[in-house]
Scaffold this motif. Sequence first.
Motif, PDB file in Angstrom:
ATOM      1  N   VAL A  40       0.837  -1.208   0.000  1.00 54.03           N
ATOM      2  CA  VAL A  40       0.000   0.000   0.000  1.00 54.03           C
ATOM      3  C   VAL A  40       0.866   1.250   0.000  1.00 54.03           C
ATOM      4  CG1 VAL A  40      -1.640   1.327   1.384  1.00 54.03           C
ATOM      5  CG2 VAL A  40      -1.982  -1.133   1.062  1.00 54.03           C
ATOM      6  N   GLU A  41       1.939   1.213   0.783  1.00 57.02           N
ATOM      7  CA  GLU A  41       2.838   2.363   0.867  1.00 57.02           C
ATOM      8  C   GLU A  41       3.529   2.624  -0.469  1.00 57.02           C
ATOM      9  OE1 GLU A  41       5.010   5.596   2.291  1.00 57.02           O
ATOM     10  OE2 GLU A  41       3.216   4.596   3.061  1.00 57.02           O
ATOM     11  N   GLN A  42       3.958   1.569  -1.150  1.00 60.93           N
ATOM     12  CA  GLN A  42       4.597   1.730  -2.454  1.00 60.93           C
ATOM     13  C   GLN A  42       3.639   2.365  -3.470  1.00 60.93           C
ATOM     14  OE1 GLN A  42       7.757   0.571  -4.336  1.00 60.93           O
ATOM     15  NE2 GLN A  42       8.291   1.423  -2.349  1.00 60.93           N
ATOM     16  N   ILE A  43       2.413   1.892  -3.494  1.00 59.43           N
ATOM     17  CA  ILE A  43       1.445   2.427  -4.453  1.00 59.43           C
ATOM     18  C   ILE A  43       1.118   3.879  -4.130  1.00 59.43           C
ATOM     19  CG2 ILE A  43      -0.945   2.210  -5.252  1.00 59.43           C
ATOM     20  CD1 ILE A  43      -0.521  -0.856  -5.084  1.00 59.43           C
ATOM     21  N   LEU A  57       0.363   7.151 -13.480  1.00 55.20           N
ATOM     22  CA  LEU A  57       0.770   5.896 -12.847  1.00 55.20           C
ATOM     23  C   LEU A  57      -0.256   4.816 -13.161  1.00 55.20           C
ATOM     24  CD1 LEU A  57       2.640   4.290 -10.898  1.00 55.20           C
ATOM     25  CD2 LEU A  57       1.013   4.888  -9.082  1.00 55.20           C
ATOM     26  N   VAL A  58       0.227   3.692 -13.661  1.00 56.02           N
ATOM     27  CA  VAL A  58      -0.606   2.512 -13.875  1.00 56.02           C
ATOM     28  C   VAL A  58      -0.183   1.464 -12.846  1.00 56.02           C
ATOM     29  CG1 VAL A  58      -1.351   0.748 -15.517  1.00 56.02           C
ATOM     30  CG2 VAL A  58      -0.717   3.034 -16.339  1.00 56.02           C
ATOM     31  N   VAL A  59      -1.123   1.001 -12.051  1.00 58.11           N
ATOM     32  CA  VAL A  59      -0.843  -0.014 -11.032  1.00 58.11           C
ATOM     33  C   VAL A  59      -1.146  -1.386 -11.614  1.00 58.11           C
ATOM     34  CG1 VAL A  59      -1.476  -0.913  -8.753  1.00 58.11           C
ATOM     35  CG2 VAL A  59      -1.316   1.570  -9.134  1.00 58.11           C
ATOM     36  N   ASN A  60      -0.168  -2.279 -11.591  1.00 52.27           N
ATOM     37  CA  ASN A  60      -0.349  -3.632 -12.110  1.00 52.27           C
ATOM     38  C   ASN A  60      -0.979  -4.520 -11.039  1.00 52.27           C
ATOM     39  OD1 ASN A  60       0.688  -6.572 -12.464  1.00 52.27           O
ATOM     40  ND2 ASN A  60       1.018  -5.644 -14.452  1.00 52.27           N
ATOM     41  N   ALA A  65      -5.857  -1.841  -4.039  1.00 54.67           N
ATOM     42  CA  ALA A  65      -4.900  -0.859  -3.513  1.00 54.67           C
ATOM     43  C   ALA A  65      -4.895   0.399  -4.375  1.00 54.67           C
ATOM     44  CB  ALA A  65      -3.504  -1.463  -3.439  1.00 54.67           C
ATOM     45  N   ALA A  66      -5.082   0.226  -5.675  1.00 51.91           N
ATOM     46  CA  ALA A  66      -5.140   1.386  -6.564  1.00 51.91           C
ATOM     47  C   ALA A  66      -6.370   2.241  -6.261  1.00 51.91           C
ATOM     48  CB  ALA A  66      -5.149   0.933  -8.023  1.00 51.91           C
ATOM     49  N   ILE A  67      -7.495   1.591  -6.031  1.00 47.76           N
ATOM     50  CA  ILE A  67      -8.705   2.329  -5.654  1.00 47.76           C
ATOM     51  C   ILE A  67      -8.464   3.072  -4.349  1.00 47.76           C
ATOM     52  CG2 ILE A  67     -11.093   2.080  -4.855  1.00 47.76           C
ATOM     53  CD1 ILE A  67     -11.405  -0.250  -6.817  1.00 47.76           C
ATOM     54  N   TRP A  73      -5.240   4.597 -12.976  1.00 47.55           N
ATOM     55  CA  TRP A  73      -5.128   3.506 -13.946  1.00 47.55           C
ATOM     56  C   TRP A  73      -4.766   2.201 -13.253  1.00 47.55           C
ATOM     57  CZ3 TRP A  73      -5.219   3.225 -19.417  1.00 47.55           C
ATOM     58  CH2 TRP A  73      -5.422   4.428 -20.091  1.00 47.55           C
ATOM     59  N   VAL A  74      -5.275   1.092 -13.814  1.00 45.55           N
ATOM     60  CA  VAL A  74      -4.884  -0.255 -13.401  1.00 45.55           C
ATOM     61  C   VAL A  74      -4.630  -1.083 -14.650  1.00 45.55           C
ATOM     62  CG1 VAL A  74      -5.766  -2.416 -12.407  1.00 45.55           C
ATOM     63  CG2 VAL A  74      -6.026  -0.280 -11.143  1.00 45.55           C
ATOM     64  N   HIS A  75      -3.584  -1.922 -14.594  1.00 49.68           N
ATOM     65  CA  HIS A  75      -3.326  -2.888 -15.659  1.00 49.68           C
ATOM     66  C   HIS A  75      -3.597  -4.286 -15.117  1.00 49.68           C
ATOM     67  CE1 HIS A  75      -1.342  -4.638 -19.238  1.00 49.68           C
ATOM     68  NE2 HIS A  75      -1.106  -5.629 -18.392  1.00 49.68           N
ATOM     69  N   LEU A  76      -4.352  -5.071 -15.870  1.00 52.13           N
ATOM     70  CA  LEU A  76      -4.680  -6.423 -15.459  1.00 52.13           C
ATOM     71  C   LEU A  76      -4.288  -7.419 -16.545  1.00 52.13           C
ATOM     72  CD1 LEU A  76      -8.284  -5.890 -14.023  1.00 52.13           C
ATOM     73  CD2 LEU A  76      -6.156  -6.078 -12.713  1.00 52.13           C
ATOM     74  N   GLY A  77      -3.737  -8.558 -16.095  1.00 51.60           N
ATOM     75  CA  GLY A  77      -3.548  -9.697 -16.979  1.00 51.60           C
ATOM     76  C   GLY A  77      -4.846 -10.477 -17.084  1.00 51.60           C
ATOM     77  N   GLN A  78      -4.854 -11.456 -17.951  1.00 49.09           N
ATOM     78  CA  GLN A  78      -6.080 -12.232 -18.141  1.00 49.09           C
ATOM     79  C   GLN A  78      -6.506 -12.963 -16.871  1.00 49.09           C
ATOM     80  OE1 GLN A  78      -8.076 -12.782 -21.091  1.00 49.09           O
ATOM     81  NE2 GLN A  78      -7.061 -10.949 -21.870  1.00 49.09           N
TER      82      GLN A  78
END
Length: 198
Positions: A40-43, A57-60, A65-67, A73-78
């Motif tokens: 959480v601190e890093q994000i 910033l895009v959070v993977n 935690a991004a919310i 932005w958030v990036h999601l894999g499948q």
Amino acid sequence: MTLPRFYPIFDHTDWLRRLLPLGVRLVQLRIKDLTGDALVEQIAQGQSLCRAHGAILVVNDHWQAAIDAGGDWVHLGQEDLDTADIAALRRAGIKLGLSTHDHAELDRALSYAPDYVALGPVYPTILKKMKWHEQGLDKLTEWKRLIGDIPLVAIGGMSVERAQGAFSAGADVVSAVTNITLHSDPEARVRQWLDVTG
């Protein structure tokens, strides 16, 4: 929507402190080895640093935690799509980038109306063991034709020297990881990236 054409990915905010001042305007924080308060601190730090430098910033992966951090932005894999609360992300006004590797994944990604689509690995990558072989430039051209105005991100084995080929093939954005983080002079490498993508 027009995104910056250079999209580096880092695993710690130390990289952001070093490289955002050079003019990076779009960056992903992909943290795999932290949980709980440390994550959480890093994000939160990443969000603060990017806002201070006028960067996106895009959070993977770590969508909750991004919310919580008021992210954009958030990036999601499948695989992440199986568990992420897309409705909650949309309610929070968070934009969504999605990874794709084949037609089934692209169809699935497009059903979520993503804000960008990533295709990779365009070239062989040393970053992680992947079941997917290199996709090649022709696949970028095909993907761009299929997704239209949605920004297309080329990722995987990308380098300064290969960037123009990816753009010519249809990519709107080129993403890099080890081409920067394993370079003997990451700052100089980022300046080269900014030169070829500016």
